[in-house]
Scaffold this motif. Structure first.
Motif, short mmCIF file in Angstrom:
data_model
loop_
_atom_site.label_atom_id
_atom_site.label_comp_id
_atom_site.label_asym_id
_atom_site.label_seq_id
_atom_site.Cartn_x
_atom_site.Cartn_y
_atom_site.Cartn_z
N THR A 177 0.83 -1.20 0.00
CA THR A 177 0.00 0.00 0.00
C THR A 177 0.87 1.26 0.00
O THR A 177 0.62 2.20 -0.76
N ASP A 178 1.89 1.28 0.85
CA ASP A 178 2.78 2.45 0.90
C ASP A 178 3.53 2.63 -0.42
O ASP A 178 3.73 3.76 -0.87
N LEU A 179 3.92 1.52 -1.04
CA LEU A 179 4.61 1.61 -2.34
C LEU A 179 3.70 2.23 -3.38
O LEU A 179 4.10 3.13 -4.12
N ILE A 180 2.45 1.80 -3.44
CA ILE A 180 1.50 2.35 -4.42
C ILE A 180 1.27 3.84 -4.16
O ILE A 180 1.26 4.65 -5.09
N ARG A 181 1.11 4.22 -2.89
CA ARG A 181 0.91 5.64 -2.57
C ARG A 181 2.11 6.47 -3.00
O ARG A 181 1.96 7.57 -3.52
N LEU A 182 3.30 5.95 -2.77
CA LEU A 182 4.52 6.67 -3.15
C LEU A 182 4.61 6.82 -4.66
O LEU A 182 4.92 7.91 -5.17
N LEU A 183 4.30 5.76 -5.39
CA LEU A 183 4.34 5.82 -6.85
C LEU A 183 3.31 6.81 -7.40
O LEU A 183 3.58 7.53 -8.36
N LEU A 184 2.14 6.86 -6.77
CA LEU A 184 1.11 7.79 -7.22
C LEU A 184 1.52 9.25 -7.04
O LEU A 184 1.09 10.13 -7.78
N ARG A 185 2.36 9.52 -6.05
CA ARG A 185 2.85 10.88 -5.83
C ARG A 185 4.04 11.21 -6.71
O ARG A 185 4.59 12.31 -6.65
N GLY A 186 4.48 10.25 -7.54
CA GLY A 186 5.55 10.51 -8.48
C GLY A 186 6.94 10.16 -7.98
O GLY A 186 7.93 10.61 -8.55
N TYR A 187 7.04 9.38 -6.92
CA TYR A 187 8.34 8.99 -6.38
C TYR A 187 8.61 7.51 -6.67
O TYR A 187 7.69 6.70 -6.68
N VAL A 188 9.86 7.20 -6.88
CA VAL A 188 10.28 5.82 -7.07
C VAL A 188 11.24 5.50 -5.93
O VAL A 188 12.30 6.12 -5.82
N PRO A 189 10.87 4.54 -5.07
CA PRO A 189 11.74 4.25 -3.94
C PRO A 189 12.97 3.48 -4.37
O PRO A 189 12.92 2.65 -5.27
N PRO A 190 14.10 3.75 -3.74
CA PRO A 190 15.29 2.96 -4.05
C PRO A 190 15.20 1.60 -3.36
O PRO A 190 14.45 1.44 -2.39
N GLU A 191 15.93 0.64 -3.87
CA GLU A 191 15.99 -0.64 -3.19
C GLU A 191 16.80 -0.46 -1.92
O GLU A 191 17.67 0.39 -1.84
N ARG A 192 16.50 -1.29 -0.95
CA ARG A 192 17.25 -1.24 0.31
C ARG A 192 18.70 -1.60 0.01
O ARG A 192 18.98 -2.61 -0.62
N PRO A 193 19.63 -0.77 0.48
CA PRO A 193 21.05 -1.08 0.28
C PRO A 193 21.44 -2.35 1.04
O PRO A 193 20.77 -2.75 1.98
N GLY A 194 22.56 -2.92 0.66
CA GLY A 194 23.05 -4.11 1.33
C GLY A 194 23.56 -3.82 2.73
O GLY A 194 23.63 -2.67 3.16
N THR A 195 23.93 -4.87 3.43
CA THR A 195 24.38 -4.73 4.81
C THR A 195 25.67 -3.91 4.91
O THR A 195 25.90 -3.26 5.92
N GLU A 196 26.48 -3.94 3.86
CA GLU A 196 27.73 -3.16 3.88
C GLU A 196 27.45 -1.67 4.03
O GLU A 196 28.19 -0.95 4.70
N PHE A 197 26.39 -1.19 3.39
CA PHE A 197 26.02 0.22 3.48
C PHE A 197 25.77 0.60 4.94
O PHE A 197 26.28 1.61 5.43
N PHE A 198 25.00 -0.21 5.64
CA PHE A 198 24.66 0.11 7.02
C PHE A 198 25.86 -0.03 7.95
O PHE A 198 26.01 0.74 8.90
N LYS A 199 26.74 -0.98 7.67
CA LYS A 199 27.98 -1.08 8.45
C LYS A 199 28.82 0.18 8.26
O LYS A 199 29.37 0.72 9.22
#
Length: 111
Positions: A32-54
């Motif tokens: 549902t949140d993904l659809i709402r975001l797309l309707l507002r014209g935003y494309v969410p990025p994929e979650r980065p890998g664990t290295e990013f958070f480290k």
């Protein structure tokens, strides 16, 4: 955001439902949140890998160490230098979070 008073219901093929579920999972949000975001014209990025958070945690550790050093260092100039360096690391971390985690605005003609 206004009150959500309109219910929309639609049908998907099995493949479309799987695609939607997979894309929502990769973006770490509900369908549902993904659809709402797309309707507002935003494309969410994929979650980065664990290295990013480290790496983000390491940046925070660097900034905290600098902040600690500035508290125990004598001399106003040294304290100011360490404090400004810690602030620069925090700003860099925020910049990286915005770059890799914030949705991207897409302008399309149909919106």
């Amino acid at each position: 955001m206004g009150r959500r008073g309109r219910k929309k219901q639609f049908w998907l093929t099995e493949q479309q439902a799987e695609d939607l579920a997979e894309k929502a999972k990769r973006a770490c949000m509900t369908e549902t949140d993904l659809i709402r975001l797309l309707l507002r014209g935003y494309v969410p990025p994929e979650r980065p890998g664990t290295e990013f958070f480290k790496d983000m945690n390491r940046i925070s550790e660097f900034a905290e160490r600098l902040q600690t050093l500035s508290a125990v260092t004598s001399g106003v100039e040294a304290q100011e230098l360490l404090s400004s360096e810690a602030e620069a690391w925090r700003a860099f971390r925020l910049e990286m979070e915005r770059k890799y985690l914030m949705p991207e605005r897409r302008n399309s003609e149909w919106q």
